[in-house]
Scaffold this active site. Structure first.
Site, short mmCIF file in Angstrom:
data_model
loop_
_atom_site.label_atom_id
_atom_site.label_comp_id
_atom_site.label_asym_id
_atom_site.label_seq_id
_atom_site.Cartn_x
_atom_site.Cartn_y
_atom_site.Cartn_z
N TYR A 1 -4.03 0.46 -2.25
CA TYR A 1 -4.24 1.79 -1.69
C TYR A 1 -3.18 2.12 -0.63
CZ TYR A 1 -5.82 5.11 1.70
OH TYR A 1 -5.85 6.14 2.59
N ALA B 1 -4.74 -0.94 10.55
CA ALA B 1 -5.82 0.00 10.24
C ALA B 1 -6.05 0.99 11.38
CB ALA B 1 -7.13 -0.75 9.94
N ILE B 2 -6.58 2.13 10.97
CA ILE B 2 -7.04 3.16 11.90
C ILE B 2 -8.53 3.32 11.62
CG2 ILE B 2 -6.86 5.64 12.51
CD1 ILE B 2 -4.29 4.13 13.18
N GLY C 1 -2.45 11.43 11.29
CA GLY C 1 -1.12 11.14 11.80
C GLY C 1 -1.04 9.93 12.72
N TYR C 2 -2.19 9.31 13.06
CA TYR C 2 -2.15 8.16 13.98
C TYR C 2 -1.44 6.96 13.35
CZ TYR C 2 -5.43 10.61 17.04
OH TYR C 2 -6.02 11.52 17.87
N GLU D 1 6.11 -10.27 10.28
CA GLU D 1 5.16 -9.97 9.21
C GLU D 1 3.98 -9.20 9.77
OE1 GLU D 1 2.87 -13.17 7.49
OE2 GLU D 1 2.28 -11.91 5.78
N ILE E 1 -0.04 1.17 -0.43
CA ILE E 1 1.38 1.18 -0.84
C ILE E 1 2.01 2.54 -0.53
CG2 ILE E 1 2.94 1.09 -2.85
CD1 ILE E 1 1.18 -1.12 -3.99
N GLY E 2 1.28 3.61 -0.83
CA GLY E 2 1.81 4.96 -0.58
C GLY E 2 2.08 5.21 0.90
N VAL F 1 -5.87 9.76 8.48
CA VAL F 1 -5.18 10.94 7.92
C VAL F 1 -5.01 12.06 8.95
CG1 VAL F 1 -4.81 12.15 5.73
CG2 VAL F 1 -6.46 10.32 5.82
N1 ACO Z 1 -5.64 9.29 1.15
C1 ACO Z 1 -4.49 9.93 0.85
N2 ACO Z 1 -3.39 9.92 1.64
C2 ACO Z 1 -3.48 9.23 2.77
C3 ACO Z 1 -4.64 8.54 3.14
C4 ACO Z 1 -5.76 8.61 2.28
N3 ACO Z 1 -6.92 8.00 2.56
N4 ACO Z 1 -4.42 7.94 4.33
C5 ACO Z 1 -3.16 8.27 4.69
N5 ACO Z 1 -2.59 9.04 3.75
C6 ACO Z 1 -1.24 9.61 3.77
C7 ACO Z 1 -1.26 10.86 4.60
O1 ACO Z 1 -1.57 12.00 3.82
C8 ACO Z 1 0.14 10.94 5.18
O2 ACO Z 1 1.02 11.54 4.28
P1 ACO Z 1 1.94 12.77 4.76
O3 ACO Z 1 2.84 12.20 5.82
O4 ACO Z 1 2.63 13.17 3.52
O5 ACO Z 1 0.99 13.79 5.29
C9 ACO Z 1 0.53 9.47 5.32
O6 ACO Z 1 -0.32 8.74 4.43
C10 ACO Z 1 0.34 8.96 6.74
O7 ACO Z 1 -0.88 9.45 7.20
P2 ACO Z 1 -1.45 9.09 8.63
O8 ACO Z 1 -2.45 10.14 9.03
O9 ACO Z 1 -0.36 8.81 9.58
O10 ACO Z 1 -2.20 7.74 8.26
P3 ACO Z 1 -3.52 7.13 8.92
O11 ACO Z 1 -3.63 7.47 10.35
O12 ACO Z 1 -4.68 7.45 8.07
O13 ACO Z 1 -3.19 5.56 8.79
C11 ACO Z 1 -3.76 3.75 7.34
C12 ACO Z 1 -2.90 5.00 7.53
C13 ACO Z 1 -3.46 2.76 8.44
C14 ACO Z 1 -3.42 3.13 5.98
C15 ACO Z 1 -5.25 4.16 7.40
O14 ACO Z 1 -5.52 5.16 6.46
C16 ACO Z 1 -6.22 3.02 7.24
O15 ACO Z 1 -6.62 2.39 8.20
N6 ACO Z 1 -6.67 2.74 6.00
C17 ACO Z 1 -7.63 1.70 5.71
C18 ACO Z 1 -7.07 0.33 5.96
C19 ACO Z 1 -5.83 0.02 5.17
O16 ACO Z 1 -5.72 0.32 4.00
N7 ACO Z 1 -4.87 -0.63 5.85
C20 ACO Z 1 -3.64 -1.12 5.26
C21 ACO Z 1 -3.94 -2.30 4.43
S1 ACO Z 1 -2.51 -3.30 4.07
C22 ACO Z 1 -2.30 -4.27 5.45
O17 ACO Z 1 -3.09 -4.23 6.36
C23 ACO Z 1 -1.12 -5.15 5.53
#
Ligand code: ACO
Length: 162
Positions: A116, A79-80, A88-89, A74, A118-119, A86
């Site tokens: 947020y 988070a990043i 690619g990390y 699980e 889910i996508g 956004v």
């Molecule tokens: N808005 C729109 N699209 C997004 C966003 C955003 N803020 N963040 C990521 N994406 C999309 C990207 O466009 C990409 O799509 P693509 O492959 O078609 O270009 C895809 O998601 C992956 O993008 P990455 O750059 O690899 O993602 P990132 O490094 O930003 O990591 C993460 C994604 C971990 C969700 C990060 O944005 C984050 O830390 N968000 C805040 C915390 C969060 O929501 N964590 C998950 C909660 S659920 C849980 O923890 C169980």
């Protein structure tokens, strides 16, 4: 960029990294109670995969718990850090994580995804349809009504490395 599995093994280095990761989770997951994040990140049943920049700087990670007898894990938190999202990390982290967990004989990943996120999880191969039989996972993980349960099948031989 390096990926490291960190556990609460009592060393100064692990502590420092887990504190940094806990701070990223607390900031990026504001709806989660801070004490709950601290509890799981430092819990001995949980492990974290950290992304590390310039050898020492934690820029994100995944905190998870394996259920070896059930062959699933699980994801509790993911988070990043804000300034590096956004880029690619998050995708690289998930691929590394799958590569790691595959070697541990884990077949499925489960997570309660924030609305947020889910996508993001969909793009990483997670589905809202749960294929595992309920008796394999129900009662092992806690119900959590603030999120959507999603599952990812980890293929035993696909090369997830990147
Ligand atoms: N808005 C729109 N699209 C997004 C966003 C955003 N803020 N963040 C990521 N994406 C999309 C990207 O466009 C990409 O799509 P693509 O492959 O078609 O270009 C895809 O998601 C992956 O993008 P990455 O750059 O690899 O993602 P990132 O490094 O930003 O990591 C993460 C994604 C971990 C969700 C990060 O944005 C984050 O830390 N968000 C805040 C915390 C969060 O929501 N964590 C998950 C909660 S659920 C849980 O923890 C169980």
């Amino acid at each position: 960029i390096d990926f490291k599995i960190i556990t609460n093994d009592g060393t100064h280095e692990s502590m420092k990294m887990l504190i940094d990761l806990k701070n990223i989770f607390a900031r990026q997951l504001p709806k989660m109670p801070k004490e709950y994040i601290v509890r799981l990140v430092f819990d001995r049943n949980h492990e974290s995969m950290c992304i590390i920049k310039d050898n020492t700087k934690v820029i994100g990670g995944i905190c998870y718990r394996k259920y070896p007898t059930q062959r699933f894990a699980e994801i509790a938190f993911l988070a990043i850090t804000a300034t590096l999202q956004v880029k690619g990390y998050g995708t690289r982290l998930m691929n590394k994580f799958k590569e790691h967990i595959q070697k541990q004989d884990v077949e499925y990943l489960l997570t309660y995804a924030d609305n947020y996120a889910i996508g993001y999880f969909r793009k990483q191969g997670f589905y809202q349809e749960i294929k595992m039989q309920p008796d394999r996972w129900k009662g092992f993980i806690k119900d959590y009504d603030g999120g959507t349960l999603m599952e990812c099948y980890v293929h035993p031989t696909i090369d997830y490395g990147n």
